[in-house]
Design a protein around this motif. Sequence first.
Motif, mmCIF file in Angstrom:
data_model
loop_
_atom_site.group_PDB
_atom_site.id
_atom_site.type_symbol
_atom_site.label_atom_id
_atom_site.label_comp_id
_atom_site.label_asym_id
_atom_site.label_seq_id
_atom_site.Cartn_x
_atom_site.Cartn_y
_atom_site.Cartn_z
ATOM 1 N N ASN A 368 -45.297 2.891 8.441
ATOM 2 C CA ASN A 368 -45.283 4.355 8.307
ATOM 3 C C ASN A 368 -46.600 4.970 8.744
ATOM 4 N N LYS A 369 -47.707 4.332 8.367
ATOM 5 C CA LYS A 369 -49.015 4.887 8.735
ATOM 6 C C LYS A 369 -49.294 4.730 10.221
ATOM 7 N N LEU A 370 -48.879 3.582 10.797
ATOM 8 C CA LEU A 370 -49.056 3.403 12.241
ATOM 9 C C LEU A 370 -48.249 4.429 13.026
ATOM 10 N N GLN A 371 -47.034 4.694 12.558
ATOM 11 C CA GLN A 371 -46.196 5.670 13.246
ATOM 12 C C GLN A 371 -46.761 7.073 13.092
ATOM 13 N N ALA A 372 -47.291 7.379 11.909
ATOM 14 C CA ALA A 372 -47.860 8.708 11.677
ATOM 15 C C ALA A 372 -49.075 8.952 12.558
ATOM 16 N N ARG A 373 -49.837 7.922 12.841
ATOM 17 C CA ARG A 373 -51.053 8.072 13.646
ATOM 18 C C ARG A 373 -50.826 7.747 15.120
ATOM 19 N N ARG A 374 -49.599 7.493 15.506
ATOM 20 C CA ARG A 374 -49.243 7.240 16.906
ATOM 21 C C ARG A 374 -50.033 6.090 17.523
ATOM 22 N N MET A 375 -50.277 5.018 16.732
ATOM 23 C CA MET A 375 -50.937 3.822 17.264
ATOM 24 C C MET A 375 -49.838 2.923 17.829
ATOM 25 N N MET A 376 -49.384 3.240 19.030
ATOM 26 C CA MET A 376 -48.158 2.666 19.547
ATOM 27 C C MET A 376 -48.257 1.160 19.834
ATOM 28 N N ALA A 377 -49.410 0.708 20.332
ATOM 29 C CA ALA A 377 -49.559 -0.719 20.641
ATOM 30 C C ALA A 377 -49.455 -1.553 19.375
#
Length: 501
Positions: A368-377
Amino acid sequence: METMKFFAASSMAIFLILCFLADIEASVHQYRTQKFVSKGNSFVVYGGSEGIYAPSSRYPGDSFIRFEKITLQRPKSSSNFSSRVHAILFEVEDRETIGGSAYGGQRAVCCTQDLAKLGVCKQGDLIHRQSTKNPGWPQVSGVSFEVDELEATFTSRSIQVTKTGMYNLYFIHCDPSLQDAIVEGKTIWKNPSGYLPGRMAPLMKFYGYMSLAFVILGIFWFSQYARSWKEIIPLQNCITLVITLGMFEMAFWYYDYAEFNKSGIRPVGMTVWAVTFGTVKRTVSRLLILMVSMGYGVVRPTLGGISSKVTMLGATFFLASEVLELVENVGTISDLSGKARLFLVLPVALLDAFFILWIFNSLSATLNKLQARRMMAKLDIYRKFTNALVVAVILSVGWICYELYFKANDTHNEHWQNAWIITAFWQVLSFSVLTVICILWAPSQNSTRYAYSGDEDFDKDDTLTLIKPAPIPSSDMRTDPHPLQDSSKLSNDDSEEEKTA
């Protein structure tokens, strides 16, 4: 301080277990003052059970069960009469040839008054008859105590095995006055390929292949590691440790079984090392997966305040698993003895369930946090990791159900030739998960792309919005002829900054 006390108590418990198991030997079955136990209307000493293969073109050696210096001793108080003790050896398919019942009543091993009236046996004798499927079996021999004799000895002999099967040995008598008699001596059980019990024999080859698999994985990983050592992240060091532990574990298990097969006596020291390396590897593997799920080394530099909780969980799991594995493997005598008691299995199962719940809860938060911060890799690699874990958990649950079904329908160990697959499955599944992790986080020139960077502020409140709101214009700004254009430019710049974070 509390952790030190915990480890001290753990070490003492493991030491006591080793002291208890140190005298036990394997395919050479030792009987040290074994006492008879009441079973129905008979008194029994369990002599062992092993799967034995018949000689074949592939394994042309002998298969046999040898009696060596088996002595019975009785107390002086019961020496004023004669008594007889039997040794009965039978294949599991012939179990119905032992014992009988009168008029369909309760089955008895010793001849009852009702059976004696029917003329089928003499009251007080052992009931047995020859097998129609396996001529000459079961093998029954006896030894008698004469009046005033305190000791009786079975004749040393070897019984050749010509049919593949699960063989069981019991010492039985029907005289209540001999309840305090004891059995001493040994029997030697041998397969054509060596002294390994039949159920364990395939595991020696399996661990040989697993050792080779770990070597191949190690060559891949260490070559990548050496090539990109300047770009290594902490997570990859943990993976290196797990691979190294796995290589040692498989090697120790292979040599443990090889020595056991050669000598007939299980090397306690080698078995303890194999068990310990395996337990450490499983503990570190679970902690590694948990730390990856929390984002350690990838989206956060440390575990923060929960480090002590993770350490305590790992230490508790190590202790519970070590005790279970020591009881299951060190000093295992026969193919029926590898069944730890429920109170040893249950803690490990509960801790495993706790690990799974914590791992998936942490993965959910991390995704959820990765998706919220758009850290796509990083999001892509974590999604692949999550999918692999989901598949592993589904396979584990399915296999546990199969294992329960297998054991429930194999109460007499008739399917012993396939029992090794249960142990092998867990090793293969663990290796598969480790391989997936190695592929996803393989060392490369771009390793730092997946590492934590100080400007990510991963632990900030999740309620932060992706696009910063434009500031409220002041009275001076109202005269700006291009307010919308500047606001739009600011939003676009912020959006580009988030995408490259």
